[in-house]
Design an enzyme around this catalytic site. Structure first.
Site, PDB file in Angstrom:
ATOM      1  CG  LEU A   1       6.362   0.358  -3.707  1.00 58.01           C
ATOM      2  CD1 LEU A   1       7.606   1.215  -3.497  1.00 58.01           C
ATOM      3  CD2 LEU A   1       6.756  -1.072  -4.064  1.00 58.01           C
TER       4      LEU A   1
ATOM      5  N   PRO B   1       4.125  -4.692 -11.741  1.00 57.26           N
ATOM      6  CG  PRO B   1       6.072  -4.566 -13.025  1.00 57.26           C
ATOM      7  CD  PRO B   1       4.830  -3.791 -12.674  1.00 57.26           C
TER       8      PRO B   1
ATOM      9  CE  LYS C   1       0.710   3.981   8.061  1.00 57.89           C
ATOM     10  NZ  LYS C   1       0.183   2.911   7.201  1.00 57.89           N
TER      11      LYS C   1
ATOM     12  CE  LYS D   1      -2.288   0.835   3.858  1.00 60.51           C
ATOM     13  NZ  LYS D   1      -1.830  -0.491   4.289  1.00 60.51           N
TER      14      LYS D   1
ATOM     15  CD  GLU E   1       0.185   4.120   3.766  1.00 60.54           C
ATOM     16  OE1 GLU E   1       0.660   3.297   4.571  1.00 60.54           O
ATOM     17  OE2 GLU E   1       0.860   4.664   2.875  1.00 60.54           O
TER      18      GLU E   1
END
Length: 229
Positions: free
Chosen positions: A20, A208, A40, A18, A119
């Protein structure tokens, strides 16, 4: 009510990347000329540094955003034990509420910015105390939600259940990101296609499996499209 440029970012579970992905979104927005910041509001898990206790996720967000804020503004509630926030708060004898976190978020976001991420911690239904869930913060702020789907076996059910819960809370799922956390996941493309068909929001990108230097924020950002938001 917050503007549509404020988003609450959550995950299908803990350890789905999350932070990243959030950093990648901040850089992608900055690459479009937007001023960015992130909050955060509560973090469980801290390391000792020369500047005091710090949570690595909050430090990463500070590195990725364009606007300058103090650590305390970015992460106002820091609990040292790396466990569920409500248990960590109990262990250190601290009471944390949705109203308190909402006030702290609003205070930090008084600073001017074009793109703001709030976040969460772990998944959507994370307890904050004996009566409230952290998802209540997103409801209190009326923030559209960005969902990070950790691509692994079982992710489709986790993602759909989370989307249902977000809708049940009266919030809009603004977009989602497929983040490949299992390099050996079978039928990866088929799973992504299924999620694209079933989730009621646009896919902001398919990231990816990345490790080492490839996990740089700029590299993550190139797989993400914030213009969809």
């Amino acid at each position: 009510m917050l503007s549509s440029r404020h988003f609450f970012i959550t995950g299908t579970d803990t350890d789905v990347g999350k932070t990243l992905i959030g950093c990648g979104l901040l850089v992608a927005a900055a690459n479009k000329g937007l001023r960015t910041l992130a909050v955060k509001p509560i973090a469980a898990g801290a390391e000792s540094t020369p500047d005091g206790l710090r949570n690595q996720d909050a430090v990463m967000l500070m590195e990725a955003m364009t606007e300058k804020m103090s650590y305390q503004q970015v992460n106002p509630v820091l609990l040292e034990p790396p466990i569920a926030p409500h248990i960590a708060a109990e262990q250190v004898g601290r009471r944390v509420s949705v109203a308190q976190l909402a006030g702290l978020c609003r205070g930090a976001m008084m600073q001017s910015a074009d793109f703001v991420l709030i976040e969460g911690a772990g998944g959507w239904r994370v307890p904050l105390n004996g009566r409230e869930l952290l998802s209540g913060l997103a409801v209190e702020l009326q923030a559209p939600v960005v969902l990070v789907v950790g691509m692994k076996l079982g992710c489709i059910s986790h993602a759909l259940l989370t989307a249902d819960a977000i809708k049940a809370d009266g919030l809009r799922l603004a977009g989602w990101v497929a983040n490949r956390i299992d390099p050996d996941m079978s039928c990866f493309e088929e799973n992504v296609s299924t999620l694209k068909a079933l989730l009621p929001a646009p896919c902001l990108g398919v990231v990816p499996y990345l490790k080492g230097e490839k996990r740089g924020f700029d590299n993550v950002a190139k797989f993400l499209d914030v213009s969809i938001l």
